[in-house]
Design a protein around this motif. Structure first.
Motif, PDB file in Angstrom:
ATOM      1  N   PHE A  70      -2.762  19.009  -3.558  1.00  0.00           N
ATOM      2  CA  PHE A  70      -3.676  17.900  -3.269  1.00  0.00           C
ATOM      3  C   PHE A  70      -3.252  16.635  -4.004  1.00  0.00           C
ATOM      4  O   PHE A  70      -3.418  15.532  -3.489  1.00  0.00           O
ATOM      5  N   LYS A  71      -2.701  16.784  -5.195  1.00  0.00           N
ATOM      6  CA  LYS A  71      -2.232  15.605  -5.940  1.00  0.00           C
ATOM      7  C   LYS A  71      -1.051  14.958  -5.231  1.00  0.00           C
ATOM      8  O   LYS A  71      -0.948  13.734  -5.163  1.00  0.00           O
ATOM      9  N   PHE A  72      -0.145  15.774  -4.675  1.00  0.00           N
ATOM     10  CA  PHE A  72       1.006  15.232  -3.952  1.00  0.00           C
ATOM     11  C   PHE A  72       0.597  14.504  -2.675  1.00  0.00           C
ATOM     12  O   PHE A  72       1.231  13.529  -2.294  1.00  0.00           O
ATOM     13  N   ILE A  73      -0.460  14.968  -2.022  1.00  0.00           N
ATOM     14  CA  ILE A  73      -0.864  14.335  -0.761  1.00  0.00           C
ATOM     15  C   ILE A  73      -1.959  13.291  -0.949  1.00  0.00           C
ATOM     16  O   ILE A  73      -2.471  12.752   0.030  1.00  0.00           O
ATOM     17  N   SER A  74      -2.297  12.974  -2.191  1.00  0.00           N
ATOM     18  CA  SER A  74      -3.399  12.045  -2.450  1.00  0.00           C
ATOM     19  C   SER A  74      -3.110  10.614  -2.018  1.00  0.00           C
ATOM     20  O   SER A  74      -4.033   9.830  -1.822  1.00  0.00           O
ATOM     21  N   SER A  75      -1.849  10.263  -1.856  1.00  0.00           N
ATOM     22  CA  SER A  75      -1.518   8.879  -1.537  1.00  0.00           C
ATOM     23  C   SER A  75      -1.426   8.603  -0.034  1.00  0.00           C
ATOM     24  O   SER A  75      -1.220   7.454   0.349  1.00  0.00           O
ATOM     25  N   ILE A  76      -1.606   9.613   0.802  1.00  0.00           N
ATOM     26  CA  ILE A  76      -1.505   9.382   2.242  1.00  0.00           C
ATOM     27  C   ILE A  76      -2.839   8.884   2.788  1.00  0.00           C
ATOM     28  O   ILE A  76      -3.847   8.865   2.088  1.00  0.00           O
ATOM     29  N   ASN A  77      -2.841   8.507   4.041  1.00  0.00           N
ATOM     30  CA  ASN A  77      -4.021   8.031   4.743  1.00  0.00           C
ATOM     31  C   ASN A  77      -5.187   8.995   4.509  1.00  0.00           C
ATOM     32  O   ASN A  77      -5.020  10.202   4.562  1.00  0.00           O
TER      33      ASN A  77
END
Length: 151
Positions: A70-77
């Motif tokens: 979840f931390k890795f994907i936190s910056s996406i839309n």
């Protein structure tokens, strides 16, 4: 300047711990709701292990694993992030439910793979859907992210 940095670090750590705690508790509850019927059965991989131990360990692993993802994907839309989180959560939970079913039920009997999937889907669909919606809603709630007083 140090105070802002210290506050931001504390806020970040609170957020991480909150997400991990929510995922841990939801995972533990999901195991009991979906696979609790098998709690009195013996595990084929660990004859001394209780269902609670397995659920605790799996919940802890899930919380750490999903926290990292979840931390890795936190910056996406935001919409794509929520959809990805939801799909990851239900996939991991279904995998663990399948593992529990195999260890505590089907390994002691003669189930076909299709039958295992059917039974796991039957037991797990409602708990996974309900708890995943609640979990994703809680970890993406703007009040929790923006306002430390809610914590």
């Amino acid at each position: 300047m140090k105070n802002i940095t210290k506050n931001s670090i504390v806020s970040f750590l609170k957020r991480i711990l909150l997400v991990a705690l929510v995922v841990f508790v939801a995972t533990f509850l999901q195991f009991y709701w979906s696979m609790g019927k098998l709690s009195d059965r013996i595990s084929s991989s660990c004859l001394e292990c209780w269902f609670v131990e397995d659920a605790f360990k799996m919940s802890l692993i899930t919380a750490v694993f999903l926290l990292i993802i979840f931390k890795f994907i936190s910056s996406i839309n935001k919409v794509l992030k929520v959809i990805t989180q939801f799909l990851l959560l239900i996939s991991v939970w279904f995998f663990w439910d399948y593992t529990i079913f195999v260890e505590r039920e089907s390994s002691w009997s003669t189930y076909l793979f299709n039958e295992e999937l059917y039974y796991v889907a039957t037991f797990s669909t409602m708990p996974i859907l309900v708890l995943s919606f609640v979990t994703i809603f809680v970890i993406n709630s703007e009040k929790i992210i923006k306002n430390d007083k809610v914590l």
